[in-house]
Enzyme design. Structure first.
Site, PDB file in Angstrom:
ATOM      1  N   CYS A 139     -21.816   5.254   3.925  1.00 19.56           N
ATOM      2  CA  CYS A 139     -21.786   5.244   6.039  1.00 19.56           C
ATOM      3  C   CYS A 139     -22.290   7.014   5.849  1.00 19.56           C
ATOM      4  O   CYS A 139     -22.357   7.278   7.563  1.00 19.56           O
ATOM      5  CB  CYS A 139     -20.286   4.399   6.105  1.00 19.56           C
ATOM      6  N   GLU A 195     -13.981   1.574  10.408  1.00 17.05           N
ATOM      7  CA  GLU A 195     -14.801   2.401   9.866  1.00 17.05           C
ATOM      8  C   GLU A 195     -16.249   2.234   9.735  1.00 17.05           C
ATOM      9  O   GLU A 195     -16.341   0.901   9.161  1.00 17.05           O
ATOM     10  CB  GLU A 195     -13.943   2.979   8.597  1.00 17.05           C
TER      11      GLU A 195
END
Length: 519
Positions: A288, A254
């Site tokens: 993110c 991720e």
């Protein structure tokens, strides 16, 4: 008050192998020490993997519903400690307290979802093509899981890995970010004491990135690690993907994002501006899923940018225990890197959103700042308009309080621009037209799409993850993450008393393909 923390292997604290203690400080008040850390070395990581390997078979033998009850206990203990844990998150990484409380809530939500999965680790009974034979499928734990996480979500994101990995019967070696060790130690205590986990089922390693990589490399070579989960930068993620690939493993990655928000002519501009402010500057733009570029239709560009500029200038920044939009940078290293990103601003750009750019200080002030700017690592919010698709600021993740803005003429161009940087984590479109929603969803490369909502915000029962430079297609959260931490096993059981050969000893019915109905 600071904590003295160290790695914990098989339930036993391990004195740091380097002998050099490091400190974790409050980024909003850098003179305040949050934790003293005795870091480990590569051998510490290997020892943790060995302990996990020893503990894993017995943990896998615990019935899955009982493991689910352990997850339930963790959820209740975290809930009871929510305020204390959120305060620690705010002290150690500078996340506004309201956001920190939401992060802790995400752990509870994750536990609430997965406690029931202990009773739903279903396989299937599959019909055989032959008589007196049955086919079955089973989910087996992968074995030992190594989890390496970033510190911008120091407790929520680790729970996305740790909770399902433990539920599925794996043992875990967890390495939290080196700038959020106190949060890591606190979450470790809540999981182990709250869940009543046996020694060695969860192990904590405190070390820097290169040391961790060296330890992981050795552990993989010695056959001690069966799965790696990593949250962090695309650069490091590619190194971990390459390393695990040499051992025929696929890591759960991720990674970063350059998340676009498309604003169409039919969009509600006030709502779009509110979302841009939250997703662009929440956690000081250090998510993110933070907004990277607003791609706004040329017909509403001037109106949008005026509203966005006004909202950004009015946003309160400062002490994260106050009512602020964002607080400090996570750590001094991120501030240094953000200075490089600010260097990408070109003469053809228009800079908006604050009274200045760069670090907020008494000499470079921000109007309405909450607290003492010289006490911490605070930066002006920066809106950069007039961005072109070949600009570095358009093509790369700018981890910090910076939002780029560009324009488009038709939806096809907007989608093309959204896909150009090559990331594929989160995306957003603001529109009142259903046809635009589905055209965007069909062609955007992102693993996650929001409609009239921001690029930030995940729910614990929806798959989370990205494509391209944002990840390798693996997904976290919800039932989808179970495929990361289990391996399918099939079994066929022939009780016919004879050898029946698949595809060979199969009874066939004989059709009459010449049959026709009478007129």
């Amino acid at each position: 008050m600071s904590r003295n923390i160290t790695s914990i292997i098989a339930g036993t604290p391990v004195e740091g192998a380097t002998g050099v203690r490091i400190t974790s400080t409050n980024p909003a008040r850098t003179s305040e020490i949050v934790a003293d850390v005795s870091p480990g070395d590569a051998s510490t990581f290997v020892a943790a993997a060995q302990a996990a390997r020893r503990a894993q078979p017995a943990w896998a033998d615990v019935p899955a519903p009982v493991r689910g009850r352990a997850i339930a206990h963790i959820g209740r203990v975290v809930e009871a400690n929510a305020e204390s844990l959120a305060k620690l998150v705010t002290r150690e990484i500078g996340k506004p307290y309201a956001e920190a409380l939401g992060e802790v809530r995400e752990i509870v939500d994750t536990c609430d979802f997965f406690l029931g999965e202990g009773r739903r680790l279903y396989g299937q009974t599959v019909p055989s093509e032959m008589p007196d034979k049955q086919l079955f499928t089973f989910r087996n734990p992968v074995g030992v899981v190594s989890v390496i996480t970033a510190g911008n979500f120091p407790v929520a994101v680790p729970s996305w890995y740790l909770i399902p990995a433990l539920l599925c019967g794996n043992a875990v070696v967890w390495k939290p970010a080196d700038y959020s060790p106190a949060c890591g130690a606190a979450l470790f205590d809540l999981l182990v004491r709250g869940g009543g986990l046996p020694d060695g089922v969860l192990n904590l390693v405190l070390a820097d990135g290169e040391t961790t990589f060296a330890g992981l490399e050795r552990a993989l070579e010695e056959g001690l690690v069966d799965k790696v989960g990593f949250t962090g930068s695309s650069t490091v993620g590619s190194r971990i993907g390459e390393l695990t690939g040499r051992h025929l493993q696929s890591a759960c990655l991720e990674l970063g994002g350059k998340n676009p928000m498309v604003v169409t002519p039919s969009a509600g501009l006030d709502l779009a501006v509110e979302a841009a402010l939250f997703s662009g500057f929440g956690t000081a733009g250090q998510r993110c899923t933070s907004l990277g570029t607003v791609i706004v239709h040329e017909s509403v560009h001037d109106d949008f940018i005026a509203r966005f500029d006004k909202a950004t200038r009015q946003a309160t920044i400062g002490d994260p225990f106050s009512n602020v939009v964002f607080g400090p940078m996570l750590d001094e290293k991120f501030a240094r890197r953000f200075e490089d990103f600010l260097g990408w601003i070109q003469p053809h750009h228009s800079v908006l959103g604050s009274t200045a750019i760069g670090r907020i200080t008494a000499a470079n002030p921000r109007e309405g700042f909450a607290g003492d700017p010289d006490a911490g690592i605070f930066y002006h919010p920066t809106n950069v308009d007039g961005v072109r698709e070949d600009d570095a600021i358009f093509l790369n993740e700018t981890f910090g309080p910076l939002v780029a803005v560009t324009t488009y003429r038709d939806l096809g161009e907007a989608i093309r621009l959204a896909n150009v940087p090559g990331y594929g984590l989160s995306s957003s479109i603001y529109t009142s037209e259903p046809a635009e929603v589905f055209a965007f969803r069909r062609s955007i490369s992102a693993g996650m799409v929001s409609v009239n909502n921001s690029t930030s915000g995940a729910e614990a029962h929806l798959p989370f993850g990205g494509n391209g430079k944002s990840g390798n297609g693996s997904r976290q959260s919800g039932m989808w993450v179970l495929d990361q931490f289990t391996r399918w096993q099939s079994m066929n059981w022939d009780y016919s008393g004879r050898l029946q050969k698949a595809q060979m000893d199969v009874t066939e019915l004989t059709p009459d393909e010449s049959f026709r109905l009478a007129d």
